[in-house]
Design an enzyme around this catalytic site. Structure first.
Site, short mmCIF file in Angstrom:
data_model
loop_
_atom_site.label_atom_id
_atom_site.label_comp_id
_atom_site.label_asym_id
_atom_site.label_seq_id
_atom_site.Cartn_x
_atom_site.Cartn_y
_atom_site.Cartn_z
CB THR A 80 4.14 1.72 5.95
OG1 THR A 80 4.42 1.35 4.59
CG2 THR A 80 3.05 2.60 6.11
CB VAL B 231 -3.81 2.84 -5.21
CG1 VAL B 231 -4.23 3.38 -3.83
CG2 VAL B 231 -3.37 4.02 -6.03
N GLY B 232 -2.18 1.02 -2.87
CA GLY B 232 -2.06 0.09 -1.92
C GLY B 232 -3.19 0.40 -0.74
CG ASP B 233 -2.56 -1.19 2.96
OD1 ASP B 233 -1.53 -1.09 2.48
OD2 ASP B 233 -2.47 -0.63 4.39
N GLY C 292 -0.44 -4.63 1.50
CA GLY C 292 -1.48 -3.95 1.18
C GLY C 292 -2.67 -4.49 0.52
N GLY D 98 1.80 -3.19 6.46
CA GLY D 98 1.94 -4.66 5.93
C GLY D 98 1.50 -4.86 4.55
N1 ASP Z 1 0.90 -1.36 3.59
C1 ASP Z 1 2.14 -0.58 2.43
C2 ASP Z 1 1.36 -1.13 0.98
O1 ASP Z 1 1.01 -2.00 0.75
C3 ASP Z 1 3.39 -1.34 2.60
C4 ASP Z 1 3.59 -1.27 4.10
O2 ASP Z 1 3.06 -1.12 5.04
O3 ASP Z 1 4.88 -1.40 4.44
O4 ASP Z 1 1.50 0.11 0.34
#
Ligand code: ASP
Length: 310
Positions: A167, A196-198, A221, A219
């Protein structure tokens, strides 16, 4: 101390053979963001420029290079936030565009909303004449190989999810003292369709407030959302902690309360910054006072003149 821009290229474990690409990717994004700031551009212009560059770089899990969902498709999330107005723009589960971060900025600038998702986000992109790109142009051989490997019998999906994240995100303070953040991702490998992530969630994937600071996170999510990591770090800064200590406190809480690992870039209004992570690695770079700072492993901090090629 101003202007300053700080970049991350994702928390996780970076395979040895990809560490060089990740480092040069974050360094050139930091240079690009810094050039915008030096030219009198705003912190928002700088973070969008830096993140656009990394979305176009196939080494990162954003734009071209995004990880694939369970069906083998690319669905991307992004957010921007302006610390002066507290205005923000986000998109989630968007397909077939090269630069979700620019669409997130259009949501902030051209609508009365803060967040558009899936088909609605695509309709908006079309109305803004954002070019549609074939999904194939966003998929790298590496992303397809990892997806195929993850579907193999006996694969350990959790390990591979935490294995190689990428990311991308940026925070900046411009000469006027305005703060901004931007974060963009393809999410996590083999995610469910529509997950949908963070990243696009305000206070989780990013937050910016001229009175406190700006944070961009990366990280796991689902764990980041449990502790609203970006806002949690700014809460600690509001209580008087430095960018570095606040970032460590936020990451420690995410680990102990939610069992998740991650990384952040953080900056305060005076330009003090931090790049911290609880994962094994995170490629990061910062540009300030014509100096480029960068690292990938814990405790690593290299510096060189901004004009020196890496
Ligand atoms: N935070 C992102 C998600 O969970 C993944 C990442 O940061 O690598 O979608």
């Amino acid at each position: 101390m101003l202007p300053v821009v700080v970049i991350h290229g994702g928390a996780g474990t970076i395979p040895k053979e990809r560490a060089g690409q990740a480092t040069s990717g974050v360094c050139s994004a930091a240079r690009a963001g810094y050039a915008v700031l030096q030219g009198g551009g705003s912190s928002m212009d700088a973070v969008v420029e830096a993140v656009t560059q990394m979305e176009n770089n196939p080494s990162f899990n954003a734009g071209c290079g995004s990880v694939l969902n369970i069906k083998g498709d690319v669905e991307m999330d992004a957010i921007v936030m302006d610390g002066k107005t507290l205005g923000s723009g986000a998109v989630s589960a968007v397909r077939n565009i090269a630069n979700p971060i620019q669409l997130a900025r259009l949501v902030m600038d051209k609508t009365s909303h803060a967040f558009l998702t899936a088909e609605g986000a695509s309709l908006f992109a079309r109305s803004m004449c954002v070019p549609e790109v074939p999904q194939e142009s966003l998929i790298t051989e590496y992303a397809r190989m990892r997806w195929e490997k993850n579907l193999a019998p006996g694969a350990n999906p959790v390990e591979s999810q935490m294995g190689k994240m990428g990311t991308v995100g940026a925070v900046a303070v411009d000469r006027e003292g305005n703060l901004a953040c931007a974060t963009s991702t393809g999410g996590i490998l083999n995610k469910m369709e529509g997950r949908v992530g963070d990243t696009p969630c305000i206070g989780c994937g990013g937050y910016a407030d001229n009175n406190m600071g700006a944070v961009s996170t990366t990280g796991h999510g689902e764990a980041i959302m449990k502790v609203t990591l970006a806002r949690l770090i700014l809460f600690h800064m509001e209580q008087g902690q430095s960018a570095e200590v606040a970032s460590d406190l936020g990451l420690a809480c995410m680990k102990s309360r939610a069992g998740g690992l991650g990384g952040v870039v953080t900056v305060d209004p005076r330009g003090h910054w931090a790049a911290r992570f609880s994962s094994q690695q995170m490629a990061w770079a910062a540009a300030q006072k014509d100096t480029l700072h960068y690292g990938v492993n814990a405790g690593e901090h290299f510096t060189q003149s901004i004009d020196e090629p890496r």
